[in-house]
Design an enzyme around this catalytic site. Structure first.
Site: not given
Ligand code: GP9
Ligand code: MN
Length: 629
Positions: A302, A417, A476
């Site tokens: 990230t 995530h 990302d």
């Protein structure tokens, strides 16, 4: 004679006992401090065990130094070591009470940040803190009573070897257990809290000092001539912006949203007959949607994406540039926009020191950073790394509205995530049935993220911010690693994921909403690009000249740009070919057939040069030699 010999022997034994007492007292004290003073978020029994053993190796290492001092110097060297380590420990305790973070090497070297502590020293100290100095007092008492000393005999030298072997072995055990909890802990250096939790405070300081020495040495050997060479290289590759787009959003706000682990294959994909990301799918028809857009990140994940976007430099081949080079000079978008009257702010629902953001954001020019401590975070509204996306965006919205216009802001989402977990009731979207739990859950968390975005966009629209802001959403980096490619092949409807497919899977979605352009000119943009291109794209949209800027990317709306991007591992992709650096092979689009290497030679070379120059720029901190107009 015999009496003298006995006395000497007793004395030596006494001196060992004194050393061991000092070590044990300091170990106990350190453990209690780690446990009670720092909020380390211990997750399991192993982590509790690691916390107990973590201070041992460095305590042995530092106290062992006393064995190099002879006679009565020996006990005093122990006192001095105990004193310095206690100062370090106690300074960290006070610092943590104030900053909720640990002291870094530059803090110590430049005596930074401590002035803020001075003013509130009274409020930060507590009567029970005297405990942290108790062992020091006990040691003084023992010296007075027992008068330990050493003669530096052969036996002492043996003891040195034993002690350091023990210290080293314990460190290895500690490191192995720590890696079991968090792999690549040292290479990727996620955050200070994790390093302290898994390696202890003193090992963290040693590690941080080594990283800093390495960075400073690289800087010291750099010279300004390479800066000029790189400047010329960049100039020769410069492309002109499209006049239809240059300045089209002049004076508008910018809202960047980092979509955690969101890959492009999710867009318009259905599982069990339902769209995974219905909101983003709709957005892909209303805004500029780039469907050949890639992440260029390395180990810093990230944070690498954030770095790419704000600086248009590549992240580093090893580690996270956010951690290793946070004290470099950069000419990042936030600092450029500050000069143009913009308010700049970053929002993220995790601890501020993760990826060293608190320090790096300052370097990049963010005036405000709203992190975990600025939100209401509870067990119910957070999961995995922090605040759940819906809750995060909801709580962030009033803070965003309060900012002075125009603003440049970024929001870093978290919920999608690895290992992609949600609480019961967070979504009613059914799991996938690929036979791979990670991938199955990925669809659910991605769907949850999509809902969070929908809710946020509604708020942006009703408040009027939507029409006053350029809004950029980007994935990302990848979310599904190669370990899950078997199930991935099923989802993609292919036999197996080939190396060519792997590069296709590095695509992340990019959406750009420009006020007044929705649905009109907006269309699917085919140009091949990456995160590296966003800085010049944004600045050009805002009508800010980038003629002399050190940017490795190019404006995605420019008609002159090469359809091309670079992977951090040296691979590259253009509109026609994919060069796989790992395989050293060239593949032709769109089928991925392997073709002659000579066809990839141009993109291979450009990738190599871009990465080499960008790395040089960062390692040498070369932007300090460039005059930013
Ligand atoms: C942590 C978040 C996730 O704050 O940004 O980091 P990642 O592991 O994706 O780099
Ligand atoms: Mn991420």
């Amino acid at each position: 004679m015999k009496m003298a010999f006995d006395a000497q022997n007793t004395n030596r034994r006494v001196h060992y006992y004194f050393l061991y007492t000092a070590i044990i007292l300091f170990w106990i004290k350190s453990y209690l401090a780690f446990h009670y003073e720092f909020n380390l978020d211990i997750e399991n029994v192993m982590q509790s065990f690691i916390l107990i053993i973590a201070p041992i190796s460095s305590t042995l290492f530092f106290f062992g130094l006393s064995l190099f001092f002879r006679g009565k110097w020996h006990p005093f060297s122990i006192l001095a070591i105990d004193f310095f380590l206690t100062v370090l420990l106690y300074a960290n305790i006070l610092y943590y009470r104030f900053f909720n973070d640990f002291i870094t090497t530059p803090d110590i070297m430049q005596f930074k940040n401590f002035s803020q502590l001075e003013g509130s020293a009274h409020a930060l100290t507590r009567p029970l803190d005297l405990f942290y100095w108790l062992d020091f007092v006990i040691l003084i008492g023992l010296i007075w009573l027992m008068k330990p000393s050493t003669d530096n005999s052969k036996r002492d030298r043996k003891r040195i070897v034993t002690l350091y072997t023990l210290a080293f072995s314990i460190f290895l055990v500690n490191l192995t257990l720590a890696e079991g909890q968090r792999s690549q802990l040292l290479t990727r250096a996620f955050d200070r809290a994790k390093l302290v939790k898994l390696l202890g405070l003193y090992n963290y300081h040693v590690y941080d000092a080594i990283i800093n020495v390495r960075t400073s040495t690289q800087k010291a050997f750099a010279d300004s001539s390479s800066a000029i060479q790189i400047q010329n290289y960049i100039k020769s590759n410069r492309v002109q912006p499209d006049p239809d787009f240059f300045g089209i959003a002049k004076g508008k706000n910018v809202i960047l949203i980092s979509l955690e682990s969101t890959q492009n294959f999710l867009i318009n994909k259905k599982i069990h007959g339902e769209e995974i990301t219905p909101f983003l799918n709709k957005l892909s028809k209303e805004t500029f949607y780039f469907n050949n857009f890639y992440h260029n990140t390395g180990q810093g994940k990230t944070s690498d994406a954030e770095f790419l976007i704000d600086t248009s430099l590549y992240p580093l081949p090893r580690g996270a540039v956010f951690t290793t080079n946070a004290h470099n000079q950069f000419e990042a978008t936030p600092s450029i926009l500050n000069k143009h009257g913009y308010t700049t702010a970053a929002f993220h629902g995790n601890h501020k020191s993760f990826w060293n953001r608190d320090i790096m954001y300052n370097t990049l020019g963010y005036e405000h950073f709203f992190s975990e401590q600025d939100f209401n975070v509870t067990d119910e509204n957070s999961i995995n790394y922090g605040l759940k996306d819906k809750e995060f965006l909801n709580q962030a919205f009033p803070k965003l509205r309060a900012l002075k216009h125009p603003f440049y802001t970024k929001f870093i989402l978290l919920t999608n995530h690895f290992p992609f977990i949600l609480d019961h009731g967070d979504t009613d979207f059914a799991r996938g049935d690929t036979g791979d739990g990670v991938l199955n859950r990925y669809f659910q968390t991605a769907h949850y993220e999509d809902e969070a975005l929908k809710q946020f966009f509604n708020q942006l629209k009703t408040s009027g911010l939507y029409n006053q802001s350029v809004i950029i959403l980007y994935g990302d980096h990848y979310g599904i690693s190669e370990n899950h490619y078997k199930a991935m092949a099923k989802v993609l409807g292919i036999d197996h994921v080939t190396p060519y497919d792997h590069y296709q899977l590095q695509k992340v979605p990019l959406f750009i909403h420009i006020p007044g352009m929705d649905g009109k000119k907006s269309k699917v943009m085919e140009t091949v690009g990456g995160e590296i291109d966003l800085k010049p794209t944004i600045l050009n949209l805002l009508g800010i000249q980038t003629d002399d800027a050190i940017v490795f990317g190019s404006d995605l709306f420019s008609k002159e740009r090469l359809s091309f991007t670079v992977f951090r591992d040296g691979s590259a992709v253009s509109d026609k070919y994919v060069y796989g650096n790992r395989q050293q092979k060239c593949y032709e689009k769109p089928n991925g057939d392997q073709v002659d290497m000579s066809l990839c030679e141009d993109i291979r070379k450009s990738a190599q040069q871009d990465l080499m120059f960008s790395d040089k720029m960062i390692y040498g901190d070369l932007l300090r030699f460039i005059d930013h107009k």
